[in-house]
Design an enzyme around this catalytic site. Sequence first.
Site, PDB file in Angstrom:
ATOM      1  N   LYS A 147       0.874  -1.181   0.000  1.00 32.18           N
ATOM      2  CA  LYS A 147       0.000   0.000   0.000  1.00 32.18           C
ATOM      3  C   LYS A 147       0.910   1.230   0.000  1.00 32.18           C
ATOM      4  CE  LYS A 147      -4.254  -1.236   2.420  1.00 32.18           C
ATOM      5  NZ  LYS A 147      -5.055  -0.906   3.622  1.00 32.18           N
ATOM      6  N   GLU A 189       1.187  -2.347  17.006  1.00 34.04           N
ATOM      7  CA  GLU A 189       0.841  -3.152  15.819  1.00 34.04           C
ATOM      8  C   GLU A 189       1.279  -4.609  16.008  1.00 34.04           C
ATOM      9  OE1 GLU A 189      -1.017  -1.914  13.440  1.00 34.04           O
ATOM     10  OE2 GLU A 189      -0.668   0.248  13.413  1.00 34.04           O
ATOM     11  N   ASN A 249      -7.144  -4.170  10.401  1.00 35.36           N
ATOM     12  CA  ASN A 249      -7.668  -2.927  10.969  1.00 35.36           C
ATOM     13  C   ASN A 249      -8.240  -3.107  12.368  1.00 35.36           C
ATOM     14  OD1 ASN A 249      -6.976  -1.350   8.811  1.00 35.36           O
ATOM     15  ND2 ASN A 249      -8.919  -1.680   7.743  1.00 35.36           N
TER      16      ASN A 249
HETATM   17  N1  LIG Z   1       1.527   1.384   3.678  1.00 40.39           N
HETATM   18  C1  LIG Z   1       1.012   0.783   4.717  1.00 40.39           C
HETATM   19  O1  LIG Z   1       0.555  -0.353   4.677  1.00 40.39           O
HETATM   20  C2  LIG Z   1       1.029   1.521   6.022  1.00 40.39           C
HETATM   21  C3  LIG Z   1       0.732   0.835   7.207  1.00 40.39           C
HETATM   22  C4  LIG Z   1       0.810   1.529   8.403  1.00 40.39           C
HETATM   23  C5  LIG Z   1       1.163   2.865   8.417  1.00 40.39           C
HETATM   24  N2  LIG Z   1       1.434   3.512   7.250  1.00 40.39           N
HETATM   25  C6  LIG Z   1       1.826   4.926   7.232  1.00 40.39           C
HETATM   26  O2  LIG Z   1       3.037   5.059   7.945  1.00 40.39           O
HETATM   27  C7  LIG Z   1       3.130   6.371   8.475  1.00 40.39           C
HETATM   28  C8  LIG Z   1       3.615   6.296   9.904  1.00 40.39           C
HETATM   29  O3  LIG Z   1       4.882   5.669   9.905  1.00 40.39           O
HETATM   30  P1  LIG Z   1       5.866   5.750  11.151  1.00 40.39           P
HETATM   31  O4  LIG Z   1       5.139   5.475  12.391  1.00 40.39           O
HETATM   32  O5  LIG Z   1       7.047   4.943  10.803  1.00 40.39           O
HETATM   33  O6  LIG Z   1       6.198   7.307  11.252  1.00 40.39           O
HETATM   34  P2  LIG Z   1       7.334   8.208  10.575  1.00 40.39           P
HETATM   35  O7  LIG Z   1       7.727   7.710   9.262  1.00 40.39           O
HETATM   36  O8  LIG Z   1       6.844   9.605  10.678  1.00 40.39           O
HETATM   37  O9  LIG Z   1       8.560   8.021  11.597  1.00 40.39           O
HETATM   38  C9  LIG Z   1       8.431   8.459  12.916  1.00 40.39           C
HETATM   39  C10 LIG Z   1       9.613   9.362  13.337  1.00 40.39           C
HETATM   40  O10 LIG Z   1      10.770   8.558  13.576  1.00 40.39           O
HETATM   41  C11 LIG Z   1      11.877   9.047  12.842  1.00 40.39           C
HETATM   42  N3  LIG Z   1      12.733   7.883  12.583  1.00 40.39           N
HETATM   43  C12 LIG Z   1      12.510   6.897  11.682  1.00 40.39           C
HETATM   44  N4  LIG Z   1      13.420   5.917  11.837  1.00 40.39           N
HETATM   45  C13 LIG Z   1      14.249   6.300  12.833  1.00 40.39           C
HETATM   46  C14 LIG Z   1      15.376   5.704  13.447  1.00 40.39           C
HETATM   47  N5  LIG Z   1      15.800   4.480  13.119  1.00 40.39           N
HETATM   48  N6  LIG Z   1      16.003   6.386  14.419  1.00 40.39           N
HETATM   49  C15 LIG Z   1      15.532   7.610  14.830  1.00 40.39           C
HETATM   50  N7  LIG Z   1      14.463   8.209  14.294  1.00 40.39           N
HETATM   51  C16 LIG Z   1      13.818   7.556  13.313  1.00 40.39           C
HETATM   52  C17 LIG Z   1      11.247   9.688  11.636  1.00 40.39           C
HETATM   53  O11 LIG Z   1      12.108  10.607  11.024  1.00 40.39           O
HETATM   54  C18 LIG Z   1      10.019  10.356  12.262  1.00 40.39           C
HETATM   55  O12 LIG Z   1      10.352  11.570  12.857  1.00 40.39           O
HETATM   56  C19 LIG Z   1       1.754   6.998   8.313  1.00 40.39           C
HETATM   57  O13 LIG Z   1       1.801   7.919   7.269  1.00 40.39           O
HETATM   58  C20 LIG Z   1       0.860   5.830   7.938  1.00 40.39           C
HETATM   59  O14 LIG Z   1      -0.210   6.219   7.119  1.00 40.39           O
HETATM   60  C21 LIG Z   1       1.377   2.850   6.072  1.00 40.39           C
HETATM   61 ZN   LIG Z   2      -1.955   0.765  12.011  1.00 34.03          ZN
END
Ligand SMILES: NC(=O)c1ccc[n+]([C@@H]2O[C@H](COP(=O)([O-])OP(=O)(O)OC[C@H]3O[C@@H](n4cnc5c(N)ncnc54)[C@H](O)[C@@H]3O)[C@@H](O)[C@H]2O)c1
Ligand SMILES: [Zn+2]
Length: 367
Positions: A147, A189, A249
């Site tokens: 996705k 998750e 979900n």
């Molecule tokens: N495609 C899918 O199936 C799917 C599933 C779930 C979520 N998502 C999407 O994912 C997003 C959320 O992702 P997330 O929770 O990873 O948030 P994010 O990508 O914003 O990362 C969270 C924070 O951590 C920092 N960061 C990342 N890796 C790091 C590391 N190793 N060390 C230090 N800092 C680090 C990032 O720069 C950011 O500030 C949402 O946009 C959501 O819609 C997509």
């Molecule tokens: Zn989720």
Amino acid sequence: MAGIMQTITVNLGDRSYPIYLGKGILAQTGELMKRAGCGVKVGVVTNPTVGKLYLETLQEVLRSAGYSVTAILVPDGEEHKNINSLSAIYDQLIRERFERSSTLIALGGGVVGDLAGFAAATFLRGIPYIQIPTTLLAQVDASVGGKTAINHPEGKNLIGAFYQPKLVIVDVSVLQTLPKRELAAGLAEVIKYGIIQDPELFSLLEDNLEKLLGLDQETLTKAIAASCAIKARVVEKDEREEDFRAILNFGHTIGHALESQTGYERLLHGEAVAIGMAKAATISAGEGYCDDASLKRIHHLIERSGLPTELPSDIRLEELVKRMEVDKKTDAGKIKFILCGGIGKVFFHRLSPEEIKNRLSHKTSTE
Ligand SMILES: NC(=O)c1ccc[n+]([C@@H]2O[C@H](COP(=O)([O-])OP(=O)(O)OC[C@H]3O[C@@H](n4cnc5c(N)ncnc54)[C@H](O)[C@@H]3O)[C@@H](O)[C@H]2O)c1
Ligand SMILES: [Zn+2]
């Protein structure tokens, strides 16, 4: 291959791909890409936060494997998962003459992964891409399943595509730098996978939670591998979320409504999902599906993970339920909910807004 502890395959016919999992395997990206037959030109999409930590290493690894590498930086934050960042990625790809055989790498959390994935899905009608997820949430969820999306001012993930990566490289050691709050949010998750499909994973979490929170690599690898395997199996059955994939979900109907009601600022996605799962379990128990012991275990594990289980006190239930109704899952006035019948079992169930409001209106006692 040294460093790789596990390989999980996502079986989708000619779009199948491996998820490599291990400690320090970022250093093997070049070899793994060669194995997958990637072309020499590579763009690494990342943000300044992750870039500062891992970009130089990755670029060196790729260059020494013979790849020509360009870094493509997008600003950090969910608010930048939008058309402007996407457009800036296209600009750079065009400026640097990327071709159909060029590869994009997403190095970062879910934001970078969704954005780079969508850029790859659409540039030149699709170029290969690789996920190198660096948050726990992205390692167990966002990087697997294809996705991809950007947000629109009117709503999250409104513009996107199903587009599978060529490979996923999960290096558990990058979690060492992840802020603790993000780690816990990702854990929500993992707990979800336990509840929906895997009592053994749930027990592993109960027995090893302190190790996980302390970033013990072996325990982390086990939990991430189990999670990725569940996601892979679900995606294989229902790639485009026509039905079954929606079990992923669990906790998200309430979670999404909460995120939107709090302006996507107060709660991280995983925190909202944690509350959503606790409440979904409470509703399941109230409807007579989830036994008391399972309900207690679910609430207790979420709490021990440092995650919330109660709605913020200023949340107006009326509005929260309204937001669930506008969610695409409503049908004939009833909201399609995912309930659990104990740990490892979930099913779909329709509930009226009134029923949900009544069940949510009192705190759960799990003493
Ligand atoms: N495609 C899918 O199936 C799917 C599933 C779930 C979520 N998502 C999407 O994912 C997003 C959320 O992702 P997330 O929770 O990873 O948030 P994010 O990508 O914003 O990362 C969270 C924070 O951590 C920092 N960061 C990342 N890796 C790091 C590391 N190793 N060390 C230090 N800092 C680090 C990032 O720069 C950011 O500030 C949402 O946009 C959501 O819609 C997509
Ligand atoms: Zn989720």
